[in-house]
Design a protein around this motif. Structure first.
Motif, mmCIF file in Angstrom:
data_model
loop_
_atom_site.group_PDB
_atom_site.id
_atom_site.type_symbol
_atom_site.label_atom_id
_atom_site.label_comp_id
_atom_site.label_asym_id
_atom_site.label_seq_id
_atom_site.Cartn_x
_atom_site.Cartn_y
_atom_site.Cartn_z
ATOM 1 N N GLN A 85 0.827 -1.211 0.000
ATOM 2 C CA GLN A 85 0.000 0.000 0.000
ATOM 3 C C GLN A 85 0.865 1.267 0.000
ATOM 4 O O GLN A 85 0.489 2.265 -0.608
ATOM 5 N N ARG A 93 -1.988 11.442 3.259
ATOM 6 C CA ARG A 93 -3.071 10.709 3.917
ATOM 7 C C ARG A 93 -3.007 9.225 3.574
ATOM 8 O O ARG A 93 -3.095 8.370 4.454
ATOM 9 N N GLN A 94 -2.827 8.886 2.302
ATOM 10 C CA GLN A 94 -2.736 7.490 1.883
ATOM 11 C C GLN A 94 -1.475 6.818 2.451
ATOM 12 O O GLN A 94 -1.511 5.648 2.840
ATOM 13 N N ARG A 96 0.132 7.563 5.296
ATOM 14 C CA ARG A 96 -0.087 7.278 6.725
ATOM 15 C C ARG A 96 -1.078 6.145 6.929
ATOM 16 O O ARG A 96 -0.906 5.308 7.822
ATOM 17 N N ALA A 97 -2.114 6.096 6.107
ATOM 18 C CA ALA A 97 -3.103 5.010 6.221
ATOM 19 C C ALA A 97 -2.457 3.665 5.932
ATOM 20 O O ALA A 97 -2.741 2.662 6.599
ATOM 21 N N ALA A 100 -0.354 2.378 8.870
ATOM 22 C CA ALA A 100 -1.093 2.024 10.082
ATOM 23 C C ALA A 100 -1.073 0.519 10.319
ATOM 24 O O ALA A 100 -1.200 0.061 11.452
ATOM 25 N N ASN A 101 -0.917 -0.280 9.257
ATOM 26 C CA ASN A 101 -0.895 -1.737 9.388
ATOM 27 C C ASN A 101 0.511 -2.315 9.417
ATOM 28 O O ASN A 101 0.688 -3.527 9.399
#
Length: 131
Positions: A85, A93-94, A96-97, A100-101
């Motif tokens: 990802q 934003r993408q 950091r998202a 997150a995993n």
């Protein structure tokens, strides 16, 4: 060797397993050695990780020391998917998202895009310390 340890005031049995390690012989030093040999290593596990004092030649140490690494807790590890990802992220934003995993091992990431956005993100599992 003891068969149990104290954890939260209760005696808990060690999880014991035998690891087999194939050791390649250095035939240049002694050509009479067998080509490969197998060493057996007894590992005693606790809820906090394996006892490393069983594996180390620690002189004059009478206690037991377990080693826990948060990255070894495999449950919920989506690090590979997170990296995929990250390669597809088109903005902060993408990015950091995606991270997150990311759980193991802990890493530091930097981000920059053509519009001048610069960012820093630390990732990974960190043990929760009590006290």
């Amino acid at each position: 060797l003891p068969v149990e340890y104290m954890y939260n005031g209760a005696a808990v049995p060690f999880d014991v397993r035998v690891e087999e390690i194939v050791v390649k012989s250095d035939l240049s030093i002694n050509p009479l050695l067998p080509r490969n040999r197998t060493e057996q290593l007894v590992v005693r596990d606790t809820v906090l990780g394996p006892l490393v004092t069983d594996l180390l030649a620690v002189h004059n140490y009478t206690g037991a020391l377990a080693l826990r690494w948060a990255a070894a807790d495999a449950d919920g590890d989506h690090t590979m998917h997170a990296m995929l990802q990250v390669t597809r992220a088109r903005n902060w934003r993408q990015f950091r998202a995606a991270l997150a995993n990311f759980s193991a091992p802990a890493q530091n990431f930097v981000f920059a895009d053509r519009s001048g956005t610069i960012g820093y993100q630390t990732t990974g599992r960190t043990p929760m310390r009590v006290g």
